[in-house]
Scaffold this motif. Sequence first.
Motif, PDB file in Angstrom:
ATOM      1  N   LYS A  41       0.831  -1.204   0.000  1.00 48.54           N
ATOM      2  CA  LYS A  41       0.000   0.000   0.000  1.00 48.54           C
ATOM      3  C   LYS A  41       0.867   1.256   0.000  1.00 48.54           C
ATOM      4  O   LYS A  41       0.666   2.176  -0.802  1.00 48.54           O
ATOM      5  CB  LYS A  41      -0.923   0.000   1.220  1.00 48.54           C
ATOM      6  CG  LYS A  41      -1.846   1.202   1.303  1.00 48.54           C
ATOM      7  CD  LYS A  41      -2.520   1.317   2.655  1.00 48.54           C
ATOM      8  CE  LYS A  41      -1.571   1.934   3.672  1.00 48.54           C
ATOM      9  NZ  LYS A  41      -2.187   2.173   4.981  1.00 48.54           N
ATOM     10  N   ILE A  45       0.796   4.057  -3.226  1.00 50.84           N
ATOM     11  CA  ILE A  45       0.040   5.303  -3.085  1.00 50.84           C
ATOM     12  C   ILE A  45       0.822   6.457  -3.709  1.00 50.84           C
ATOM     13  O   ILE A  45       1.985   6.670  -3.385  1.00 50.84           O
ATOM     14  CB  ILE A  45      -0.300   5.580  -1.605  1.00 50.84           C
ATOM     15  CG1 ILE A  45      -1.422   4.643  -1.161  1.00 50.84           C
ATOM     16  CG2 ILE A  45      -0.742   7.039  -1.410  1.00 50.84           C
ATOM     17  CD1 ILE A  45      -1.845   4.805   0.276  1.00 50.84           C
ATOM     18  N   ARG A 125     -14.119   4.633   0.896  1.00 43.13           N
ATOM     19  CA  ARG A 125     -13.102   5.358   0.126  1.00 43.13           C
ATOM     20  C   ARG A 125     -12.726   4.591  -1.129  1.00 43.13           C
ATOM     21  O   ARG A 125     -12.610   5.171  -2.213  1.00 43.13           O
ATOM     22  CB  ARG A 125     -11.852   5.566   0.975  1.00 43.13           C
ATOM     23  CG  ARG A 125     -11.969   6.728   1.934  1.00 43.13           C
ATOM     24  CD  ARG A 125     -10.613   7.006   2.554  1.00 43.13           C
ATOM     25  NE  ARG A 125     -10.736   8.007   3.586  1.00 43.13           N
ATOM     26  CZ  ARG A 125     -10.340   7.830   4.852  1.00 43.13           C
ATOM     27  NH1 ARG A 125      -9.807   6.671   5.227  1.00 43.13           N
ATOM     28  NH2 ARG A 125     -10.481   8.794   5.731  1.00 43.13           N
ATOM     29  N   MET A 129     -13.224   5.651  -5.076  1.00 45.84           N
ATOM     30  CA  MET A 129     -12.167   5.674  -6.096  1.00 45.84           C
ATOM     31  C   MET A 129     -12.640   4.976  -7.361  1.00 45.84           C
ATOM     32  O   MET A 129     -12.414   5.448  -8.470  1.00 45.84           O
ATOM     33  CB  MET A 129     -10.917   4.935  -5.599  1.00 45.84           C
ATOM     34  CG  MET A 129     -10.188   5.660  -4.513  1.00 45.84           C
ATOM     35  SD  MET A 129      -9.552   7.204  -5.154  1.00 45.84           S
ATOM     36  CE  MET A 129      -8.782   7.859  -3.704  1.00 45.84           C
ATOM     37  N   ASN A 200     -15.913  18.328   2.058  1.00 48.14           N
ATOM     38  CA  ASN A 200     -15.920  17.211   1.119  1.00 48.14           C
ATOM     39  C   ASN A 200     -17.335  16.830   0.701  1.00 48.14           C
ATOM     40  O   ASN A 200     -17.592  16.521  -0.458  1.00 48.14           O
ATOM     41  CB  ASN A 200     -15.213  15.997   1.718  1.00 48.14           C
ATOM     42  CG  ASN A 200     -13.745  16.268   1.951  1.00 48.14           C
ATOM     43  OD1 ASN A 200     -13.148  17.066   1.243  1.00 48.14           O
ATOM     44  ND2 ASN A 200     -13.179  15.625   2.960  1.00 48.14           N
TER      45      ASN A 200
ATOM     46  N   ASN B 100      -0.767   7.723   5.044  1.00 51.12           N
ATOM     47  CA  ASN B 100      -1.530   6.703   4.327  1.00 51.12           C
ATOM     48  C   ASN B 100      -2.480   5.943   5.240  1.00 51.12           C
ATOM     49  O   ASN B 100      -3.535   5.487   4.809  1.00 51.12           O
ATOM     50  CB  ASN B 100      -0.581   5.735   3.628  1.00 51.12           C
ATOM     51  CG  ASN B 100       0.101   6.378   2.443  1.00 51.12           C
ATOM     52  OD1 ASN B 100      -0.340   7.431   1.963  1.00 51.12           O
ATOM     53  ND2 ASN B 100       1.179   5.771   1.973  1.00 51.12           N
ATOM     54  N   ASP B 101      -2.083   5.787   6.499  1.00 49.57           N
ATOM     55  CA  ASP B 101      -2.993   5.140   7.447  1.00 49.57           C
ATOM     56  C   ASP B 101      -4.167   6.044   7.780  1.00 49.57           C
ATOM     57  O   ASP B 101      -5.295   5.589   7.949  1.00 49.57           O
ATOM     58  CB  ASP B 101      -2.242   4.787   8.740  1.00 49.57           C
ATOM     59  CG  ASP B 101      -1.451   3.493   8.577  1.00 49.57           C
ATOM     60  OD1 ASP B 101      -1.809   2.705   7.668  1.00 49.57           O
ATOM     61  OD2 ASP B 101      -0.482   3.281   9.330  1.00 49.57           O
ATOM     62  N   LEU B 102      -3.857   7.323   7.826  1.00 44.20           N
ATOM     63  CA  LEU B 102      -4.899   8.291   8.170  1.00 44.20           C
ATOM     64  C   LEU B 102      -5.953   8.343   7.070  1.00 44.20           C
ATOM     65  O   LEU B 102      -7.152   8.277   7.318  1.00 44.20           O
ATOM     66  CB  LEU B 102      -4.224   9.662   8.318  1.00 44.20           C
ATOM     67  CG  LEU B 102      -4.795  10.633   9.307  1.00 44.20           C
ATOM     68  CD1 LEU B 102      -4.892   9.990  10.675  1.00 44.20           C
ATOM     69  CD2 LEU B 102      -3.895  11.868   9.382  1.00 44.20           C
ATOM     70  N   ASN B 103      -5.479   8.513   5.853  1.00 43.81           N
ATOM     71  CA  ASN B 103      -6.388   8.568   4.700  1.00 43.81           C
ATOM     72  C   ASN B 103      -5.568   8.384   3.417  1.00 43.81           C
ATOM     73  O   ASN B 103      -4.824   9.281   3.024  1.00 43.81           O
ATOM     74  CB  ASN B 103      -7.107   9.924   4.684  1.00 43.81           C
ATOM     75  CG  ASN B 103      -8.061  10.052   3.515  1.00 43.81           C
ATOM     76  OD1 ASN B 103      -8.085   9.204   2.625  1.00 43.81           O
ATOM     77  ND2 ASN B 103      -8.851  11.104   3.509  1.00 43.81           N
ATOM     78  N   PRO B 104      -5.715   7.220   2.787  1.00 44.34           N
ATOM     79  CA  PRO B 104      -4.881   6.937   1.602  1.00 44.34           C
ATOM     80  C   PRO B 104      -5.140   7.890   0.435  1.00 44.34           C
ATOM     81  O   PRO B 104      -4.312   8.017  -0.462  1.00 44.34           O
ATOM     82  CB  PRO B 104      -5.254   5.501   1.226  1.00 44.34           C
ATOM     83  CG  PRO B 104      -6.490   5.175   1.970  1.00 44.34           C
ATOM     84  CD  PRO B 104      -6.589   6.096   3.141  1.00 44.34           C
ATOM     85  N   GLU B 105      -6.289   8.566   0.463  1.00 44.98           N
ATOM     86  CA  GLU B 105      -6.601   9.461  -0.648  1.00 44.98           C
ATOM     87  C   GLU B 105      -5.660  10.658  -0.719  1.00 44.98           C
ATOM     88  O   GLU B 105      -5.419  11.202  -1.795  1.00 44.98           O
ATOM     89  CB  GLU B 105      -8.018  10.018  -0.495  1.00 44.98           C
ATOM     90  CG  GLU B 105      -9.101   9.137  -1.032  1.00 44.98           C
ATOM     91  CD  GLU B 105     -10.454   9.712  -0.673  1.00 44.98           C
ATOM     92  OE1 GLU B 105     -10.851  10.666  -1.328  1.00 44.98           O
ATOM     93  OE2 GLU B 105     -11.094   9.211   0.274  1.00 44.98           O
ATOM     94  N   LEU B 107      -2.392  11.318  -0.400  1.00 39.96           N
ATOM     95  CA  LEU B 107      -1.223  11.300  -1.281  1.00 39.96           C
ATOM     96  C   LEU B 107      -1.549  10.762  -2.665  1.00 39.96           C
ATOM     97  O   LEU B 107      -0.850  11.057  -3.633  1.00 39.96           O
ATOM     98  CB  LEU B 107      -0.087  10.488  -0.651  1.00 39.96           C
ATOM     99  CG  LEU B 107       0.480  11.080   0.644  1.00 39.96           C
ATOM    100  CD1 LEU B 107       1.647  10.248   1.150  1.00 39.96           C
ATOM    101  CD2 LEU B 107       0.930  12.517   0.435  1.00 39.96           C
ATOM    102  N   SER B 196      -8.283  17.434   4.015  1.00 42.90           N
ATOM    103  CA  SER B 196      -8.962  16.145   3.832  1.00 42.90           C
ATOM    104  C   SER B 196      -9.980  15.911   4.936  1.00 42.90           C
ATOM    105  O   SER B 196     -10.930  15.154   4.777  1.00 42.90           O
ATOM    106  CB  SER B 196      -7.947  15.004   3.795  1.00 42.90           C
ATOM    107  OG  SER B 196      -7.547  14.677   5.111  1.00 42.90           O
ATOM    108  N   GLN B 197      -9.779  16.562   6.077  1.00 40.36           N
ATOM    109  CA  GLN B 197     -10.748  16.425   7.170  1.00 40.36           C
ATOM    110  C   GLN B 197     -11.791  17.535   7.126  1.00 40.36           C
ATOM    111  O   GLN B 197     -12.487  17.792   8.114  1.00 40.36           O
ATOM    112  CB  GLN B 197     -10.003  16.464   8.514  1.00 40.36           C
ATOM    113  CG  GLN B 197      -9.116  15.261   8.722  1.00 40.36           C
ATOM    114  CD  GLN B 197      -8.135  15.465   9.877  1.00 40.36           C
ATOM    115  OE1 GLN B 197      -7.925  16.578  10.342  1.00 40.36           O
ATOM    116  NE2 GLN B 197      -7.531  14.373  10.323  1.00 40.36           N
TER     117      GLN B 197
END
Lengths: 691, 241
Positions: A41, A45, A125, A129, A200, B100-105, B107, B196-197
């Motif tokens: 992962k 990313i 999420r 995507m 968002n 990435n753990d917080l939110n993969p979107e 990056l 993002s938050q």
Amino acid sequence: MPTSSSASTPAATANRPEFLISYLKSEQQGEVKLKTLREVKNQIIGNRTKKISYIKLGAVPKIVEILASAHDSDLSILVQSAATIGSFACGVDAGVKAVLDSGAFPHLIRLLSHSDDKVVDAGARSLKMIFQSKLAPKYDFHKDENMTFLLSLLNSENENVTELGASIITHSCETSGEQKALCEAGTLRRLVMLLEGSLNQREASLDSLAAIIKNNPEVISKFVGLDSGRALKSVTELMKDRYPRTRLLASVCLIVIGRTSPCYLQDIGLRTKLIMLLIELLEEPGRVGDEVPFALAGLIADNEDLQKLAFEVNALDKLCNFLHRDMILAKQLEGLLLAIAELCSRLEICRERFLSLQALKLVTSTLTHDCAEVRTAACICMQSVTRSVKNLSAGHFLTDTMVTPLVQLLHGPPISLQVAALKTISNVVVNFTNRKSIFIQCGGLKELVQLSKSMDSTLRLNSVWALRNLMFLTENSNKERILLELTASTLTSLICDPEPFVQEQALALVRNLVDGGINSIEHVFIEGGVVVNAVGRQVRSASKSEVCIQGMYVFSNISTGSELHKEAVMHQLLPEADGGAQSVIMKFLQCSDNQLRVATIWCVVNLTYPGSPGSSARVTRLRDYGIISQVKSMVNDPCLDAKVVIVHVLKSIHHSSCIISVLRTIIQHVVLQFRVKTVLEQCTVFSDAAA
Amino acid sequence: MSLFRIFISQLAEIENMSTSKKVITREEWEKKLNEVKIRKEDMNKLVMNFLVTEGYVEAAERFKMESGTEHIDLATITDRMAVKKAVQCGNVEDAIEKVNDLNPEILDTNPQLFFHLQQQRLIELIRNGKVEEALEFAQEELAPRGEENQSFLEELERTVALLAFEDVNNCPVGELLDISQRLKTASEVNAAILTSQSHEKDPKLPSLLKMLIWAQNQLDEKAAYPRINDLSTAVLEDPAV
């Protein structure tokens, strides 16, 4: 210089995709599996290249399998596998395909009902995507259970889940039936509520609102009426939001509304604000800046008033200024070119300004851009600019620097680019100077002829159109060169093309070929007259009046020639044996198409022109076929009376832009009447002489 | 914000009166200020907004207990601060994993930020003298990003140039090794996480103070009045007449 360290550590090898993938086997221990998942992962990313190499190695199905076999209590495994799958689906088409092909969809959906928030987040999420890609499957809103599920998503407490719901709508809502179904299910109200939510949610909601109301006046009026106009007001308010993306999306919503139901976008203040806002947003970096020019182009497309307004607030100057910048990304450049194209599509004042800003050079240079979309947009832009008759006729566009790259683009692919280049060339080669040879010399003619033999009918249409314009009012030596390259047999087969719109252009090409005296007319009689015979066949058999009109103009031009030429026309248009068969001339004079009647009368005028020795005999033959008396009857035809026509046409005026077409109709009628009189006068001369 | 509005209306009032500078005494000024009412809850929200955005977790928690002001999930602040701190300490890889753990979107959809983090990783490798690793990393991870974007390529070239100098501290691109580069990258990540938050990336308090200074500057042209010159003490200073 810093000291050098040892060669790559064992850890570096251990992180290679080939190596990591072997750890993804489902029989591995949970700890190892989890660690590997996280590693994969974190590697993929943001990294397209890594994604692609993992996809090629077949990682996606393996990870989907891990997700599928994970127990509900394996929170970390669920979260990590879902996140990894989501990243594969982000920004890489091959990734979306791999994710869908390996059946991840139902497993991700399953996560949405998990009791742990983090798992739900990860699932939502990843699904989001997937739905942001064009490759995602279409969601069927007409199924009751699907609509219920969608509403449950939109009504969820979880932000990611509501955003997923909105993304599904944005991705899948296309037809008016779907829009209606969504509207009736009450999604509009819920989406408007989400406008009050987080940033968002607001953006996701604006996106899907635009999808639901697009091109659908019925749904728009429902939306506008929501909460006695408050929904529309909230969207309008969001134009002032502090977040640029929100401002853009709110504008897009208003543009969508205004295009379909202009009554809601009448306020000049709002219109001006909208244009100013979009111009201001051009400066934004990233996605917003990339998408703004497209929104601006959409707003002013086919709307002269808005184009004028945009011009007045200096939109053109600002757009052109951007072209001067370095390092402008392909997407934004494409949009800028399209926006400039829209601005210059109708207003000469814009084209003048564009040329005075020295922007033509910049646009020309983008014709050789790496990205095909940019090249296509550049062609469309030049197509608009080259509509400037003043500059066109001065030959300002027919230069080496401009023509050479355009001709290069004719090689294609894609077809859309070839078509765009052809349309621009069609404009450029219409000029009244003797510079057409520049185009021929740089190989343009060869390319056009090649494309006129294409299997694709759009390419044939546009290449013949360009040839037609190249042939327009050019000197005889150029005509010879064009015909030599094209050959009589290709021209014949284009006249007989299966597509009527190609036939029409091919005949128009011949019409230009034979326009310009005896020498020009001779061209259609080469090789035993294959061309003129083909024209005759089309005129006698075609059902589309556009085709017949061009054919009749060909004959009309030919009948300005020698006695032989006129007789050839008589031969084509009157049946040999008078076995009661009706002449096509008669048929056309009686038809309802004004233009066709005009073209036919022109032809009769030229055939009966008194200066020629055989005219008297031709009048007699035409009279025998009842054509002269038909022309006579047309003098008294009330629908040909100019005054009546004017009154009739004026009644149908609703809109200022109709004026041009109104004038054209009036002129046609006046011309027709005038021609009818000429024929009759000419015929009288012969009757007198005969008497 | 009502304070600001009062300023503006006074500004207009004064403008209408005369062109010569009006003098407002401390007495008059304080009287006018007393007429302005500001709600305690609004003040608390501003303070909380500042604490949360700047990442003062403990202070925010204490403030919540004392004032009862609501705020976003404190755990997210802790996570965000951990990311920020990791970048500030040069543990970029660790920071990337945490984001990435917080939110993969974050990056995946923000190529510029991703590039800057990778660039920071390269800088750290060079700083630690891991030349070969640095070269390999630049080639494997960063070069493909440069192919996708011209401006990334230029930044990459500047960064790799660090390897060419004996004395990196006195070379034209030496500022990349400076601590300020880390701070720049750290605040970029911080802002992206906040966005993002759905949280604003800047606290509101500084912009309020900016407006105060702006309004004072505007007013200076029209009137002499007790001015706040030192923002930290907010003392009203008598007008110089």
